[in-house]
Design an enzyme around this catalytic site. Structure first.
Site, PDB file in Angstrom:
ATOM      1  N   HIS A  64     -57.494 -12.774-127.271  1.00 49.29           N
ATOM      2  CA  HIS A  64     -57.300 -13.446-128.153  1.00 49.29           C
ATOM      3  C   HIS A  64     -57.824 -14.838-129.409  1.00 49.29           C
ATOM      4  O   HIS A  64     -57.797 -15.271-128.877  1.00 49.29           O
ATOM      5  CB  HIS A  64     -55.673 -14.310-127.092  1.00 49.29           C
ATOM      6  CG  HIS A  64     -54.629 -13.859-126.128  1.00 49.29           C
ATOM      7  ND1 HIS A  64     -54.830 -14.082-124.895  1.00 49.29           N
ATOM      8  CD2 HIS A  64     -54.571 -12.183-126.611  1.00 49.29           C
ATOM      9  CE1 HIS A  64     -54.180 -12.518-124.456  1.00 49.29           C
ATOM     10  NE2 HIS A  64     -54.033 -11.755-125.476  1.00 49.29           N
ATOM     11  N   GLU A  67     -57.104 -18.368-128.953  1.00 45.30           N
ATOM     12  CA  GLU A  67     -57.885 -19.862-128.527  1.00 45.30           C
ATOM     13  C   GLU A  67     -58.769 -19.764-128.661  1.00 45.30           C
ATOM     14  O   GLU A  67     -60.249 -19.447-128.201  1.00 45.30           O
ATOM     15  CB  GLU A  67     -57.202 -18.257-126.871  1.00 45.30           C
ATOM     16  CG  GLU A  67     -55.771 -18.254-126.777  1.00 45.30           C
ATOM     17  CD  GLU A  67     -55.798 -17.210-125.776  1.00 45.30           C
ATOM     18  OE1 GLU A  67     -54.446 -16.643-125.821  1.00 45.30           O
ATOM     19  OE2 GLU A  67     -56.607 -17.349-125.079  1.00 45.30           O
ATOM     20  N   HIS A 159     -59.568 -18.179-121.927  1.00 48.47           N
ATOM     21  CA  HIS A 159     -58.010 -18.180-122.357  1.00 48.47           C
ATOM     22  C   HIS A 159     -57.444 -19.636-122.423  1.00 48.47           C
ATOM     23  O   HIS A 159     -57.916 -20.581-122.027  1.00 48.47           O
ATOM     24  CB  HIS A 159     -57.564 -17.319-121.990  1.00 48.47           C
ATOM     25  CG  HIS A 159     -57.326 -15.613-122.050  1.00 48.47           C
ATOM     26  ND1 HIS A 159     -56.634 -15.208-122.402  1.00 48.47           N
ATOM     27  CD2 HIS A 159     -58.401 -14.970-121.303  1.00 48.47           C
ATOM     28  CE1 HIS A 159     -57.339 -13.922-122.942  1.00 48.47           C
ATOM     29  NE2 HIS A 159     -59.000 -13.869-121.784  1.00 48.47           N
ATOM     30  N   GLU A 223     -57.620 -19.427-117.423  1.00 48.78           N
ATOM     31  CA  GLU A 223     -56.597 -20.314-118.555  1.00 48.78           C
ATOM     32  C   GLU A 223     -57.521 -21.936-118.587  1.00 48.78           C
ATOM     33  O   GLU A 223     -57.433 -22.893-117.678  1.00 48.78           O
ATOM     34  CB  GLU A 223     -55.332 -20.405-118.543  1.00 48.78           C
ATOM     35  CG  GLU A 223     -55.109 -18.882-118.098  1.00 48.78           C
ATOM     36  CD  GLU A 223     -54.142 -18.382-120.058  1.00 48.78           C
ATOM     37  OE1 GLU A 223     -54.661 -19.307-120.613  1.00 48.78           O
ATOM     38  OE2 GLU A 223     -54.571 -16.831-119.833  1.00 48.78           O
TER      39      GLU A 223
HETATM   40 ZN   LIG Z   1     -54.865 -15.584-123.840  1.00 50.75          ZN
END
Ligand SMILES: [Zn+2]
Length: 345
Positions: A64, A67, A159, A223
């Protein structure tokens, strides 16, 4: 050469810009104290120690594009290797997954790249489909090029989340198809500050599932905190993770504390709620944090005429996003797992 910023190099090269001579790194091999860095493609850097240990480690970021914290971490790790401050003894592959999305400071250009792995890239022709296919190719080549003998494969796909989270750092464990969970990984991630684990219960098209399923890697979607613009990340919040990622590749035998079952909160994915029509609504405010629990019966979402209510006590919401494309996941719900039920090795 040591001053080359791998992120700038990746963005410029990917955009087809003319690079200065000292930045002509594509397909080049550069020595570091202890081995070589190979610049295979823009955003694709392989570390080959002269005397490699038994681990093959993949770190990916920017699946992504907005990020930024994981991108800064990987940029700085590569920089640290080039400057001789980090001396890997384990083979390592660094991936900056979606430079086109970074360049426009967006999550993605045409398609959420974390739905395009395990062959899903064959279903379309956007640059993201193509890049996902190439990334699989680089991961396959990296694992296959390892020296013979017993080896351990790892992949941490890094992420940051769009919203706040009741548990700031958490990891998604890809579906194991009935296989056990590794205490060593729970401990390693806890040392990174990641003390919440979400167990996926079905095959997916995420990057981490791909490496776990196709290459038997110990792979995770990690994350690390909340999305912020470049330069605005409080790097002290990521220091533990950065330190552990570095230790994983510079130490031959990574010593970890003894496994403590009470250190990590574990959740099962309970339900996946997809958006199937334009008329889709989430019935809670945008600032509700990941892992917030709602009362049984609470109306979470409506998808056209279909209502999704909380079915089980303790059901919590994760990754809500009402704006996803039709057919994609708009919300997950998760539920506590008893550690006694968890098969650990
Ligand atoms: Zn992500």
């Amino acid at each position: 050469m040591n001053d080359v910023d791998v992120l700038e190099w990746t963005l410029a090269g990917y955009a087809g810009e003319q690079l200065a001579e000292e930045a002509q790194l594509l397909n080049k091999t550069v020595d570091y104290a202890g081995g070589q860095l190979i610049f295979q493609d823009y955003g694709v850097v392989v570390i080959e120690p002269a005397a490699p240990g038994t681990k093959d480690v993949v770190f990916s970021c920017a699946v992504h594009g907005d990020e930024t914290a994981p991108i800064e971490i990987i940029r700085d790790m590569v920089q640290g290797i080039m400057q001789g401050e980090i001396k890997p003894v384990q083979r390592t592959l660094f991936l900056i997954a979606n430079p086109a999305a970074i360049a426009i400071n967006k999550r993605f250009v045409d398609m959420n790249m974390n739905r395009l792995f395990s062959g899903a890239h064959a279903d379309g022709h956007t640059p993201e489909h193509k890049r996902a296919a190439n990334l699989e190719h680089y991961v396959t080549a990296f694992y296959n090029d390892a020296p013979a003998g017993e080896r351990q494969r790892f992949h941490y796909d890094l992420h940051t989340a769009i919203r706040d989270s009741q548990y700031e750092k958490f990891a998604v464990h890809p579906f194991t198809h009935g296989g056990p969970y590794k205490k060593s990984q729970l401990t390693f991630l806890a040392e990174c500050g990641v003390t919440t684990m979400l167990l996926s219960q079905s095959p997916t098209t995420t990057f981490s599932y791909y490496s776990a399923r196709t290459h038997a890697a110990e792979a995770f979607t990690v994350e690390l905190g909340k999305v912020r613009p470049f330069g605005q990340n409080d790097r002290s919040k990521f220091a533990a993770a950065e330190q552990m990622f570095t230790r994983l590749i510079v130490e031959h035998e990574l010593s970890l504390p003894e496994f403590d079952p009470y250190r990590t909160k574990v959740f099962d994915v309970c339900r996946t709620i997809n958006r199937t029509v334009e008329d889709f609504t989430l019935h809670f405010p945008d600032d509700v944090a990941n892992f917030t629990a709602f009362e049984q019966g609470y109306l979470l979402a409506t998808d056209g005429d279909t209502e999704y209510r909380v079915e089980r006590a303790g059901e919590r919401i994760v990754f809500p996003n009402a704006k996803v494309a039709l057919g994609q996941r708009a919300l997950l719900t998760v539920i506590d797992v008893s550690k006694k039920r968890l098969q650990l090795v």
